[in-house]
Scaffold this motif. Sequence first.
Motif, PDB file in Angstrom:
ATOM      1  N   ARG A   1     -52.627 -27.035  23.056  1.00 27.54           N
ATOM      2  CA  ARG A   1     -51.354 -26.740  22.381  1.00 27.54           C
ATOM      3  C   ARG A   1     -51.586 -26.499  20.897  1.00 27.54           C
ATOM      4  O   ARG A   1     -50.990 -25.583  20.302  1.00 27.54           O
ATOM      5  CB  ARG A   1     -50.395 -27.915  22.595  1.00 27.54           C
ATOM      6  N   HIS A   2     -52.423 -27.310  20.296  1.00 21.48           N
ATOM      7  CA  HIS A   2     -52.780 -27.161  18.885  1.00 21.48           C
ATOM      8  C   HIS A   2     -53.330 -25.753  18.613  1.00 21.48           C
ATOM      9  O   HIS A   2     -52.937 -25.099  17.630  1.00 21.48           O
ATOM     10  CB  HIS A   2     -53.819 -28.233  18.540  1.00 21.48           C
ATOM     11  N   GLU A   3     -54.227 -25.287  19.488  1.00 21.00           N
ATOM     12  CA  GLU A   3     -54.791 -23.949  19.315  1.00 21.00           C
ATOM     13  C   GLU A   3     -53.715 -22.877  19.440  1.00 21.00           C
ATOM     14  O   GLU A   3     -53.701 -21.899  18.677  1.00 21.00           O
ATOM     15  CB  GLU A   3     -55.899 -23.713  20.348  1.00 21.00           C
ATOM     16  N   HIS A   4     -52.797 -23.051  20.400  1.00 25.79           N
ATOM     17  CA  HIS A   4     -51.713 -22.085  20.587  1.00 25.79           C
ATOM     18  C   HIS A   4     -50.823 -22.028  19.341  1.00 25.79           C
ATOM     19  O   HIS A   4     -50.485 -20.936  18.856  1.00 25.79           O
ATOM     20  CB  HIS A   4     -50.888 -22.473  21.819  1.00 25.79           C
ATOM     21  N   LEU A   5     -50.453 -23.193  18.822  1.00 21.47           N
ATOM     22  CA  LEU A   5     -49.588 -23.225  17.640  1.00 21.47           C
ATOM     23  C   LEU A   5     -50.281 -22.594  16.445  1.00 21.47           C
ATOM     24  O   LEU A   5     -49.634 -21.901  15.638  1.00 21.47           O
ATOM     25  CB  LEU A   5     -49.187 -24.661  17.321  1.00 21.47           C
ATOM     26  N   SER A   6     -51.582 -22.818  16.310  1.00 25.08           N
ATOM     27  CA  SER A   6     -52.311 -22.252  15.174  1.00 25.08           C
ATOM     28  C   SER A   6     -52.311 -20.732  15.216  1.00 25.08           C
ATOM     29  O   SER A   6     -52.376 -20.070  14.172  1.00 25.08           O
ATOM     30  CB  SER A   6     -53.743 -22.786  15.140  1.00 25.08           C
ATOM     31  N   GLU A   7     -52.235 -20.171  16.422  1.00 24.22           N
ATOM     32  CA  GLU A   7     -52.192 -18.713  16.574  1.00 24.22           C
ATOM     33  C   GLU A   7     -50.775 -18.164  16.417  1.00 24.22           C
ATOM     34  O   GLU A   7     -50.591 -17.052  15.921  1.00 24.22           O
ATOM     35  CB  GLU A   7     -52.741 -18.324  17.944  1.00 24.22           C
ATOM     36  N   GLU A   8     -49.772 -18.932  16.832  1.00 30.03           N
ATOM     37  CA  GLU A   8     -48.401 -18.436  16.861  1.00 30.03           C
ATOM     38  C   GLU A   8     -47.640 -18.655  15.561  1.00 30.03           C
ATOM     39  O   GLU A   8     -46.792 -17.848  15.195  1.00 30.03           O
ATOM     40  CB  GLU A   8     -47.625 -19.099  18.012  1.00 30.03           C
ATOM     41  N   MET A   9     -47.912 -19.750  14.878  1.00 32.97           N
ATOM     42  CA  MET A   9     -47.152 -20.062  13.661  1.00 32.97           C
ATOM     43  C   MET A   9     -47.773 -19.311  12.483  1.00 32.97           C
ATOM     44  O   MET A   9     -48.954 -19.491  12.174  1.00 32.97           O
ATOM     45  CB  MET A   9     -47.142 -21.574  13.427  1.00 32.97           C
ATOM     46  N   PRO A  10     -46.997 -18.462  11.808  1.00 32.76           N
ATOM     47  CA  PRO A  10     -47.581 -17.510  10.858  1.00 32.76           C
ATOM     48  C   PRO A  10     -48.170 -18.126   9.595  1.00 32.76           C
ATOM     49  O   PRO A  10     -49.050 -17.532   8.974  1.00 32.76           O
ATOM     50  CB  PRO A  10     -46.406 -16.580  10.513  1.00 32.76           C
ATOM     51  N   ASN A  11     -47.701 -19.314   9.197  1.00 30.18           N
ATOM     52  CA  ASN A  11     -48.179 -19.911   7.949  1.00 30.18           C
ATOM     53  C   ASN A  11     -48.820 -21.265   8.199  1.00 30.18           C
ATOM     54  O   ASN A  11     -48.610 -22.219   7.439  1.00 30.18           O
ATOM     55  CB  ASN A  11     -47.032 -20.049   6.946  1.00 30.18           C
TER      56      ASN A  11
END
Length: 283
Positions: free
Chosen positions: A227-237
């Motif tokens: 999930r951490h990896e997904h958020l790092s890719e999806e959240m722009p900042n």
Amino acid sequence: MVIESFAFETGGAELTGLEAGEGLPVIFLHAGVCDKRMWLDQMAAVAEAGWHAIAYDRRGYGETTSPDEAFNHLDDLDALLDAFDIHAAVLVGCSMGGGLAIDFALRHPGRVIGLVLIGTSVTGAPWSATEAEAMIEAAEEHAFERGDMDMLNRVQAHEWLDGPRAQSGRVAGAARELFMDMNALALAKPALTQEQRRPEAWSRVGEINAPSLLLVGDQDFTALIDRHEHLSEEMPNAFAAVLENVAHIPSIERPELVNSMLVEFLDAISGGGDAESDDDSED
């Protein structure tokens, strides 16, 4: 640094908390197996760096008391900000506290200066477990079904403090004592059966534009690392980091590491200078 207690009412509940320092507000949101005390080291560090640190016990945790009435943690967080006359804040959340921070940022983007999310929940996110992780989840369910809260507390300490794939008792001493005490209080609280469900956030995390620091321990559940990896890719900042040899509650397992990363992030989003109190000017 003096840390002071506070309490405020919302609905039929009395929410309790701690605050320290002056400056722009940093609101700490605890994990679902902890309470406000998981953030004591971080509160001291943040207050020393020139920020106003605030942590509180949500309903069902710590010293907060609540009847079994309809409620929403988002509304309670709104009430906290109103009680302190805070327009916008940095939100620091671990696990379920991180999920609340995400939901708040989606509801009130103009009220969030920045986010720090540690091993975060996300409303509506998928979950899967490895075979070893499924075994400890089964032990947790068995203890719960038997009503053995002492055993449940010990299993959850292994699960969340040590890490589901680590040796039980990996984290000892004061950190373990604190975890066991915080979680025991939560497990002993009367059930709150009328919490209102919050809207799904998993498909919307890319809408969060606030500067964000994402942390996860490499001993945490594999689903949370994914999930951490997904958020790092999806959240722009977002800036993301994996913490070595740490599980789900790094704030008490490795407080110095979390403190340094947190203060560095706060310095970055404030332009590198001292944070000064001017809540009403932030949007």
